[in-house]
Scaffold this active site. Structure first.
Site, mmCIF file in Angstrom:
data_model
loop_
_atom_site.group_PDB
_atom_site.id
_atom_site.type_symbol
_atom_site.label_atom_id
_atom_site.label_comp_id
_atom_site.label_asym_id
_atom_site.label_seq_id
_atom_site.Cartn_x
_atom_site.Cartn_y
_atom_site.Cartn_z
ATOM 1 N N LYS A 45 32.816 15.471 -17.464
ATOM 2 C CA LYS A 45 33.271 14.079 -17.402
ATOM 3 C C LYS A 45 34.164 13.854 -16.186
ATOM 4 O O LYS A 45 35.048 14.665 -15.891
ATOM 5 C CB LYS A 45 34.051 13.761 -18.686
ATOM 6 C CG LYS A 45 34.490 12.312 -18.876
ATOM 7 C CD LYS A 45 35.835 12.010 -18.272
ATOM 8 C CE LYS A 45 36.981 12.730 -18.926
ATOM 9 N NZ LYS A 45 37.282 12.193 -20.271
ATOM 10 N N ARG A 92 37.482 7.495 -27.110
ATOM 11 C CA ARG A 92 37.791 8.745 -27.808
ATOM 12 C C ARG A 92 39.290 8.999 -27.833
ATOM 13 O O ARG A 92 39.821 9.608 -28.766
ATOM 14 C CB ARG A 92 36.991 9.919 -27.245
ATOM 15 C CG ARG A 92 37.132 10.253 -25.760
ATOM 16 C CD ARG A 92 38.335 11.100 -25.500
ATOM 17 N NE ARG A 92 38.223 11.914 -24.298
ATOM 18 C CZ ARG A 92 39.261 12.304 -23.603
ATOM 19 N NH1 ARG A 92 40.478 11.888 -23.917
ATOM 20 N NH2 ARG A 92 39.093 13.093 -22.552
ATOM 21 N N GLN A 148 43.989 0.734 -23.318
ATOM 22 C CA GLN A 148 44.334 1.694 -24.360
ATOM 23 C C GLN A 148 45.228 1.063 -25.414
ATOM 24 O O GLN A 148 45.090 1.359 -26.617
ATOM 25 C CB GLN A 148 45.014 2.915 -23.736
ATOM 26 C CG GLN A 148 44.996 4.137 -24.608
ATOM 27 C CD GLN A 148 43.609 4.487 -25.114
ATOM 28 O OE1 GLN A 148 43.387 4.564 -26.319
ATOM 29 N NE2 GLN A 148 42.660 4.681 -24.218
ATOM 30 N N GLY A 182 49.855 8.576 -22.771
ATOM 31 C CA GLY A 182 49.847 8.234 -21.352
ATOM 32 C C GLY A 182 49.955 9.415 -20.403
ATOM 33 O O GLY A 182 49.500 9.345 -19.262
ATOM 34 N N ALA A 183 50.566 10.510 -20.854
ATOM 35 C CA ALA A 183 50.823 11.648 -19.960
ATOM 36 C C ALA A 183 49.625 12.580 -19.938
ATOM 37 O O ALA A 183 49.561 13.557 -20.678
ATOM 38 C CB ALA A 183 52.080 12.401 -20.390
ATOM 39 N N ASP A 184 48.663 12.246 -19.067
ATOM 40 C CA ASP A 184 47.457 13.068 -18.946
ATOM 41 C C ASP A 184 47.390 13.775 -17.598
ATOM 42 O O ASP A 184 46.340 14.276 -17.200
ATOM 43 C CB ASP A 184 46.200 12.230 -19.171
ATOM 44 C CG ASP A 184 46.096 11.069 -18.181
ATOM 45 O OD1 ASP A 184 47.022 10.896 -17.360
ATOM 46 O OD2 ASP A 184 45.090 10.335 -18.235
ATOM 47 N N LYS A 220 53.589 12.297 -15.172
ATOM 48 C CA LYS A 220 53.571 11.138 -16.061
ATOM 49 C C LYS A 220 54.420 11.433 -17.296
ATOM 50 O O LYS A 220 54.220 12.447 -17.962
ATOM 51 C CB LYS A 220 52.138 10.805 -16.487
ATOM 52 C CG LYS A 220 51.246 10.315 -15.358
ATOM 53 C CD LYS A 220 49.864 9.959 -15.895
ATOM 54 C CE LYS A 220 48.945 9.466 -14.806
ATOM 55 N NZ LYS A 220 47.591 9.124 -15.322
#
Length: 311
Positions: free
Chosen positions: A67, A111, A139, A222-224, A228
């Protein structure tokens, strides 16, 4: 090779079916039945954007998934969506491409929101007088939709930086049956809410330890990527119990990473979502605990949602 556009993908999307697949994926991941290489991160400071590449393979499956997901946060000002991306499925026997899903980032968003619903099932306190959403984007909207099926409360507080975006979100949430309060003061939101979802790409804390009342659950999505953070390290440390989608990812670049790397979580046990799901129990011990779910997004989620679309 099958090629599906966004509308074709959304037509095949069934939230309940895919939620079950996601739960199976989380369990398999925590039982070490999944190959999931480290996430690749790209950062585009000049465009206020980032991109991650995730992949995964569930042992015994006939396919694996790669992905590409981008977030370009100035896009709305240009009339474009913030999220972009696609997913690719390949044969695990021959390596041949099997499907190209041109989802424009929607499958990643869906997801993620469904994982938030699972976290709420596991962690939410029994009595919720109001829910809080930090953020006003895609989101934030999707989480509201999927929380409706597991949380009966219809009192909502929403935090955002833009009055215009807050008003647009208010109209959206009211159409979904919520009574809505908007604010640009996150402390005010936290004072009223026992379930809070943080959904922004913020690089500075929005919520702090003093803001959070006993009995609150926070789901942070949010912290991906590195840098962040929507929660202060002191707030992370204040949590009585911490649920993570992946111990490795969350301690490297998740919401809890700062606190972990500063040695502030030495007294905490980090429990993976898959382990709790496998036991079939609630994560919360009582309604006075502060619980935190740190969701960084796993390649196995992409594997499972593609499986659900192609079934």
């Amino acid at each position: 090779m099958i090629i599906l556009n966004k509308q074709q993908i959304l037509d095949k999307f069934d939230a309940d079916t895919i939620t079950l697949l996601l739960k199976e994926g989380f369990i398999a991941f925590s039982q070490q039945q999944v190959q999931m290489p480290p996430v690749q991160h790209l950062l585009f400071e000049q465009a206020n954007g980032d991109c991650c590449i995730k992949s995964g393979y569930l042992q015994g499956d006939s396919q694996f998934v790669v992905k590409v997901s981008g977030g370009f946060y100035d896009n709305p000002a240009q009339g474009l969506a913030s999220n972009q991306g696609l997913m690719m499925a390949f044969s695990a026997q021959t390596g041949e491409p099997q499907a190209l899903l041109l989802d424009e980032g929607w499958l990643t968003a869906l997801r993620t929101a469904l994982a938030g619903r699972i976290a709420a099932e596991l962690c939410a306190p029994k009595h919720i007088s109001a829910m809080g959403i930090i953020g006003t984007g895609m989101q934030a909207r999707l989480h509201l939709i999927y929380l409706k099926s597991v949380i009966s409360c219809r009192q909502l507080w929403v935090w955002g930086r833009s009055e215009t975006a807050l008003e647009e979100y208010r109209q959206y949430a009211e159409d979904e049956g919520f009574e809505v309060n908007t604010t640009q003061n996150a402390t005010e939101l936290a004072r009223h809410c026992q379930l809070i979802v943080t959904t922004t790409p913020s690089r500075e804390p929005i919520l702090h330890a003093a803001d959070i009342q006993p009995g609150t659950h926070i789901t942070a999505v949010g912290a991906d990527g590195a840098g962040k953070h929507e929660l202060s390290p002191e707030l992370v440390t204040k949590a009585d119990k911490i649920l993570v989608d992946s111990w490795a990812q969350c301690t490297e670049f998740g919401e809890i990473s700062q606190a972990s790397q500063q040695g502030l979580l030495a007294a905490h046990t980090l429990t993976e979502m898959g382990s709790v799901l496998a036991q079939g129990i609630s994560f919360r011990d009582n309604d006075q605990q502060i619980t935190l779910a740190d969701l960084t997004g796993l390649g196995i989620q992409d594997v499972q949602i593609v499986k659900g679309i192609l079934a």
